[in-house]
Design an enzyme around this catalytic site. Sequence first.
Site, PDB file in Angstrom:
ATOM      1  N   GLU A 149       0.831  -1.206   0.000  1.00  0.00           N
ATOM      2  CA  GLU A 149       0.000   0.000   0.000  1.00  0.00           C
ATOM      3  C   GLU A 149       0.863   1.252   0.000  1.00  0.00           C
ATOM      4  O   GLU A 149       0.570   2.227  -0.710  1.00  0.00           O
ATOM      5  CB  GLU A 149      -0.925   0.000   1.223  1.00  0.00           C
ATOM      6  CG  GLU A 149      -1.851   1.203   1.247  1.00  0.00           C
ATOM      7  CD  GLU A 149      -2.674   1.303   2.522  1.00  0.00           C
ATOM      8  OE1 GLU A 149      -2.965   2.433   2.947  1.00  0.00           O
ATOM      9  OE2 GLU A 149      -3.032   0.249   3.090  1.00  0.00           O
ATOM     10  N   SER A 290      -8.679  -9.204   6.949  1.00  0.00           N
ATOM     11  CA  SER A 290      -8.667 -10.038   5.745  1.00  0.00           C
ATOM     12  C   SER A 290      -8.883 -11.512   6.069  1.00  0.00           C
ATOM     13  O   SER A 290      -8.525 -12.385   5.279  1.00  0.00           O
ATOM     14  CB  SER A 290      -7.340  -9.855   4.990  1.00  0.00           C
ATOM     15  OG  SER A 290      -6.239 -10.069   5.848  1.00  0.00           O
TER      16      SER A 290
END
Length: 334
Positions: A149, A290
């Site tokens: 990211e 996740s």
Amino acid sequence: MSSAIPLNVGIARSAGSGETGAAKRVLLAEPRGYCAGVDRAVETVERTLEKHGAPVYVRKEIVHNRHVVETLRERGVIFVEETDEVPEGATVVFSAHGVSPAVHASAAARSLHTIDATCPLVTKVHQEAKRFARDDYDILLIGHEGHEEVEGTAGEAPDHVQLVDGPESVDAVTVRDENKVIWLSQTTLSVDETMETVQRLRERFPNLQDPPSDDICYATSNRQTAVKAMAPECDLVIVVGSRNSSNSKRLVEVALGAGAAASYLVDFAREVDPAWFEGVRTIGVTSGASVPDLLVRGVLDLLAEHGYGEVQPVTTANETLVFSLPRELRAARR
């Protein structure tokens, strides 16, 4: 997005772990597991498989979870590190963590059919980076070096972005104009550590500007809040998540910082060591953003086998946010 509701920690405390003869119990954090961005990313790959058939290529791991990646691989997904590993003209999905403009350009040069599963909250940070670069700000990006990211966000404005990897990195920061400095952050960081970094930055640069809205994702923040609520009651906190998952690792740190006597990160129930249970009455359980809930169920089943059959929820927020699929796949959504 999420609405706070009263903590039910008082219910947990009524059977406090220090009471003589108190039963073994599990405090189960709510919310936990899949966030809206992860749910969207995983469904994006599943719908791409349905629409185009195998193989479907995915750059990097779609989300940072071993079980999810292994399951998709079994269904015909091929995970690659870079777009040059994808055959020309094939379909490639970009992961939830986002990519830089250079990756988009590389895919276009190979005539790849791209489907972007970047979390919209990560996209928001990308847009902020581009906006403040256009206005010629120095952008201090708080995040972990090497995280996908961070690489994607920094790639939006490489000449303006400077990575700040925690409070200890602040002293090395240099800026051109102390009146044109703004901080942004990776979405999956510890809220407390990020604000400590911001405080140190502001001590050096008093005119440091805040991002237009919170960069740390609502789900990351909510999961940390739930852990903080239950950790003081816990002799042990088990966090279900993968070791390359930033938000999962932060939950272990938050649990320890909030008063848990011990905390461990596991991918699967089989990784739980029964030796951890010695002298333990109260175990907290949560999972990263996740992590599918079936992995948490596996841990709860194992704990029940060892006498931790009483499960009490600790709820600090309700999450109702849902993100639309990429436009290429919306018609295929069930």
